[in-house]
Enzyme design. Structure first.
Site, PDB file in Angstrom:
ATOM      1  N   ARG A  78       0.880  -1.181   0.000  1.00  0.00           N
ATOM      2  CA  ARG A  78       0.000   0.000   0.000  1.00  0.00           C
ATOM      3  C   ARG A  78       0.907   1.218   0.000  1.00  0.00           C
ATOM      4  O   ARG A  78       1.709   1.420   0.916  1.00  0.00           O
ATOM      5  CB  ARG A  78      -0.927  -0.014   1.215  1.00  0.00           C
ATOM      6  CG  ARG A  78      -1.921   1.157   1.267  1.00  0.00           C
ATOM      7  CD  ARG A  78      -2.924   0.930   2.401  1.00  0.00           C
ATOM      8  NE  ARG A  78      -3.908   1.999   2.520  1.00  0.00           N
ATOM      9  CZ  ARG A  78      -3.876   2.956   3.442  1.00  0.00           C
ATOM     10  NH1 ARG A  78      -2.876   2.994   4.330  1.00  0.00           N
ATOM     11  NH2 ARG A  78      -4.813   3.871   3.503  1.00  0.00           N
ATOM     12  N   ASN A 153      -7.138   8.186   2.478  1.00  0.00           N
ATOM     13  CA  ASN A 153      -6.743   7.607   3.754  1.00  0.00           C
ATOM     14  C   ASN A 153      -7.528   8.225   4.910  1.00  0.00           C
ATOM     15  O   ASN A 153      -7.623   9.446   5.021  1.00  0.00           O
ATOM     16  CB  ASN A 153      -5.246   7.837   3.990  1.00  0.00           C
ATOM     17  CG  ASN A 153      -4.773   7.226   5.298  1.00  0.00           C
ATOM     18  OD1 ASN A 153      -4.691   6.014   5.436  1.00  0.00           O
ATOM     19  ND2 ASN A 153      -4.470   8.074   6.284  1.00  0.00           N
ATOM     20  N   GLU A 154      -8.122   7.376   5.769  1.00  0.00           N
ATOM     21  CA  GLU A 154      -8.790   7.808   7.003  1.00  0.00           C
ATOM     22  C   GLU A 154      -9.541   9.117   6.779  1.00  0.00           C
ATOM     23  O   GLU A 154      -9.261  10.140   7.412  1.00  0.00           O
ATOM     24  CB  GLU A 154      -7.759   7.929   8.127  1.00  0.00           C
ATOM     25  CG  GLU A 154      -7.033   6.617   8.376  1.00  0.00           C
ATOM     26  CD  GLU A 154      -5.946   6.688   9.451  1.00  0.00           C
ATOM     27  OE1 GLU A 154      -5.725   7.788  10.005  1.00  0.00           O
ATOM     28  OE2 GLU A 154      -5.315   5.648   9.718  1.00  0.00           O
ATOM     29  N   HIS A 220      -8.869   0.330   9.887  1.00  0.00           N
ATOM     30  CA  HIS A 220      -7.535   0.511  10.441  1.00  0.00           C
ATOM     31  C   HIS A 220      -7.587   0.185  11.924  1.00  0.00           C
ATOM     32  O   HIS A 220      -8.435   0.720  12.646  1.00  0.00           O
ATOM     33  CB  HIS A 220      -7.051   1.947  10.223  1.00  0.00           C
ATOM     34  CG  HIS A 220      -6.789   2.267   8.789  1.00  0.00           C
ATOM     35  ND1 HIS A 220      -6.241   3.473   8.375  1.00  0.00           N
ATOM     36  CD2 HIS A 220      -6.987   1.541   7.649  1.00  0.00           C
ATOM     37  CE1 HIS A 220      -6.120   3.470   7.050  1.00  0.00           C
ATOM     38  NE2 HIS A 220      -6.578   2.307   6.596  1.00  0.00           N
ATOM     39  N   TYR A 222      -5.824   0.104  15.496  1.00  0.00           N
ATOM     40  CA  TYR A 222      -4.783   0.530  16.431  1.00  0.00           C
ATOM     41  C   TYR A 222      -5.324   0.357  17.851  1.00  0.00           C
ATOM     42  O   TYR A 222      -5.937  -0.667  18.140  1.00  0.00           O
ATOM     43  CB  TYR A 222      -4.340   1.964  16.118  1.00  0.00           C
ATOM     44  CG  TYR A 222      -3.585   2.064  14.798  1.00  0.00           C
ATOM     45  CD1 TYR A 222      -2.245   1.685  14.700  1.00  0.00           C
ATOM     46  CD2 TYR A 222      -4.214   2.510  13.641  1.00  0.00           C
ATOM     47  CE1 TYR A 222      -1.553   1.763  13.494  1.00  0.00           C
ATOM     48  CE2 TYR A 222      -3.529   2.592  12.427  1.00  0.00           C
ATOM     49  CZ  TYR A 222      -2.200   2.212  12.366  1.00  0.00           C
ATOM     50  OH  TYR A 222      -1.521   2.271  11.176  1.00  0.00           O
ATOM     51  N   GLU A 249      -4.670  -0.998   7.649  1.00  0.00           N
ATOM     52  CA  GLU A 249      -3.540  -0.605   8.499  1.00  0.00           C
ATOM     53  C   GLU A 249      -3.727  -1.245   9.866  1.00  0.00           C
ATOM     54  O   GLU A 249      -4.857  -1.426  10.322  1.00  0.00           O
ATOM     55  CB  GLU A 249      -3.473   0.920   8.710  1.00  0.00           C
ATOM     56  CG  GLU A 249      -2.986   1.740   7.563  1.00  0.00           C
ATOM     57  CD  GLU A 249      -2.808   3.212   7.954  1.00  0.00           C
ATOM     58  OE1 GLU A 249      -2.646   3.507   9.171  1.00  0.00           O
ATOM     59  OE2 GLU A 249      -2.833   4.066   7.052  1.00  0.00           O
ATOM     60  N   TRP A 278       1.189  -1.350   9.072  1.00  0.00           N
ATOM     61  CA  TRP A 278       1.832  -0.034   9.050  1.00  0.00           C
ATOM     62  C   TRP A 278       3.065  -0.091   9.945  1.00  0.00           C
ATOM     63  O   TRP A 278       2.961  -0.427  11.117  1.00  0.00           O
ATOM     64  CB  TRP A 278       0.864   1.036   9.557  1.00  0.00           C
ATOM     65  CG  TRP A 278       1.455   2.405   9.436  1.00  0.00           C
ATOM     66  CD1 TRP A 278       2.303   3.009  10.307  1.00  0.00           C
ATOM     67  CD2 TRP A 278       1.260   3.328   8.349  1.00  0.00           C
ATOM     68  NE1 TRP A 278       2.654   4.250   9.847  1.00  0.00           N
ATOM     69  CE2 TRP A 278       2.030   4.470   8.646  1.00  0.00           C
ATOM     70  CE3 TRP A 278       0.521   3.294   7.173  1.00  0.00           C
ATOM     71  CZ2 TRP A 278       2.072   5.581   7.804  1.00  0.00           C
ATOM     72  CZ3 TRP A 278       0.570   4.395   6.347  1.00  0.00           C
ATOM     73  CH2 TRP A 278       1.331   5.524   6.664  1.00  0.00           C
TER      74      TRP A 278
END
Length: 438
Positions: A78, A153-154, A220, A222, A249, A278
């Site tokens: 990516r 992205n995001e 994503h 996290y 991610e 990531w």
């Protein structure tokens, strides 16, 4: 009257013909495309992304990274690009695609400027990101077998996350109206983490906006996803709705409050979901770097986990068939005995109508270990409902248990136990667990 009937018949035949032309089989899709919950290539072969993110827009000179990422086993990269609103503009799209193709990597291209829109004042809108892709269309046209376009992205922060629905649907529509046939990827709001569940609960609107029915959702993961239960529940909901999803991610559990990367990769493997970790190198916070200074010979702890772990890239990636990769699944290799391996024993300590309590003992081998993972498969539909002294997750009949922070370190020959409650119906046979030291 007969003439009228003939005219009506002709109209009906024309209408039926138009419907027949409109409803095309999925095999008619161009290049990489969605089929049910899966991503498949033009030939219908399933493709599961296994790769990493590369921050190209900030390190345009690091072109050797594409070959280095491939050499470590990845099948996808990516690539971070800029639309010019905050970074870039990235006008080297053709060169990036060429690097991906030379190194037999599927290329996910993303416009990073949209990060946190609505909360981050400098961020670009998704509409502006689409304008960037339109400006690069000449480089993208004809690359549908090799390129996935991650629109932005995001794209929405934590301010009015609900705006994601219309903004994303309109971006998809605009991409299609401008002739893009590529597989499109759309990120969740809340800086990609969807903690308010806007994407989880409203994604059908976005998927329906795509006239080509060729959009994959991206989450994503996290610190919002720091427990196995939260990860499994989130993935279960997409699976139940039949929505295509990738983990675009994620980071790693460098402390107890961070993302549970082990559950992410294990669940992704069990479900056939793609993941893109990531990131390769160059983060301002180097805890998320997989290599030191972009050097593939200096993998960090995070790099070793994602490339060399039991559910990591080397163990699970399969090259796209467009590059000559095999069209049959690669069998999972039998682990080579290791003096640091562990063993596990399973026993039922109590049973009643419809329920039971079980205990698993984990014992280190001839050397000390720093962590363990125990897996087993139920033969009779049993389900684990509650556990203690281990983080337990399940996918179908397969169960995975991982140590807690306080019982992973075991001296040579030492042991620990964890227990759980479960349900059963008809039979409660005892499975044979296997243990791997990590």
């Amino acid at each position: 009257m007969r003439r009228t009937l003939l005219t009506l018949s002709a109209v009906l035949l024309t209408a039926v013909a138009s419907i027949m032309v409109y409803v095309q089989p999925s095999s008619a899709a161009t290049g990489l495309h969605v089929s049910g919950t899966k991503i498949v290539e033009a030939n219908g072969q399933e493709f599961v992304m296994r790769g990493v993110n590369h921050p190209h827009v900030w390190y345009t000179g690091q072109t050797s990274s594409f070959a280095n990422i491939k050499a470590l086993g990845a099948n996808t990269v990516r690539v971070v690009l800029g639309s010019g609103k905050r970074w870039g503009p990235s006008t080297d799209v053709a060169s990036v695609i060429s690097l991906c193709k030379q190194n037999k990597l599927i290329c996910v291209l993303e416009a990073h400027d949209t990060t946190g829109y609505g909360e981050e004042g400098a961020a670009a809108s998704l509409d502006e990101a689409v304008n960037y892709w339109i400006s690069q269309k000449s480089a993208l046209a004809g690359q549908e077998n090799y390129v996935v376009i991650n629109i932005g992205n995001e794209p929405i922060g934590n301010t009015n996350a609900a705006q994601w629905i219309d903004a994303t649907a309109n971006a998809v529509k605009k991409m299609r109206a401008n002739g893009f046939e590529h597989l499109l990827m759309v990120d969740a709001p809340n800086w990609g983490q969807d903690w308010q569940y806007v994407m989880r609960d409203n994604a059908q609107t976005v998927l329906d906006a795509d006239t080509r029915h060729n959009t994959v959702l991206s989450i994503h993961m996290y610190s919002v996803f720091n427990t196995a239960a939260g990860i499994v529940d989130y993935l279960n909901r997409f699976q139940a709705k039949g929505w295509p999803l990738v983990i675009g991610e994620f980071g790693w559990r460098f402390n107890s409050g961070e993302v549970d990367d082990e559950t992410i990769v294990a669940e992704a493997r069990a479900r056939g979901i793609g993941y893109l970790a990531w990131s390769w190198s160059g983060n301002s916070d180097p805890i998320l770097d997989m290599t030191l200074g972009f050097d593939p010979n200096q993998l960090t702890t995070w790099g070793k986990r994602i490339f060399e772990g039991p559910n990591g890239i080397k163990a699970t990636a399969k090259e796209a068939t467009i590059f000559g990769g095999t069209t049959t699944p690669t069998p999972t290799p039998t682990p080579t005995p290791n003096p640091q391996d562990c063993s596990a024993t399973y026993k039922v300590v109590g049973q009643w109508a419809g329920g039971f309590q079980a205990e698993v003992r984990v014992t280190a081998g001839s050397s000390a270990i720093k962590g363990w993972t125990v897996t087993w498969t139920y033969a009779n539909g049993q389900v684990v409902t509650n556990a203690w002294n281990a983080t337990v997750s399940g996918s179908g009949s397969s169960v995975t248990a991982r140590n807690m922070s306080y019982n992973g370190n075991l001296a040579a020959g030492a042991g620990t136990t964890f227990g759980f409650l479960g349900s059963w119906n008809g039979s409660n046979s005892v499975p044979t667990p296997s243990c791997t030291a990590v």
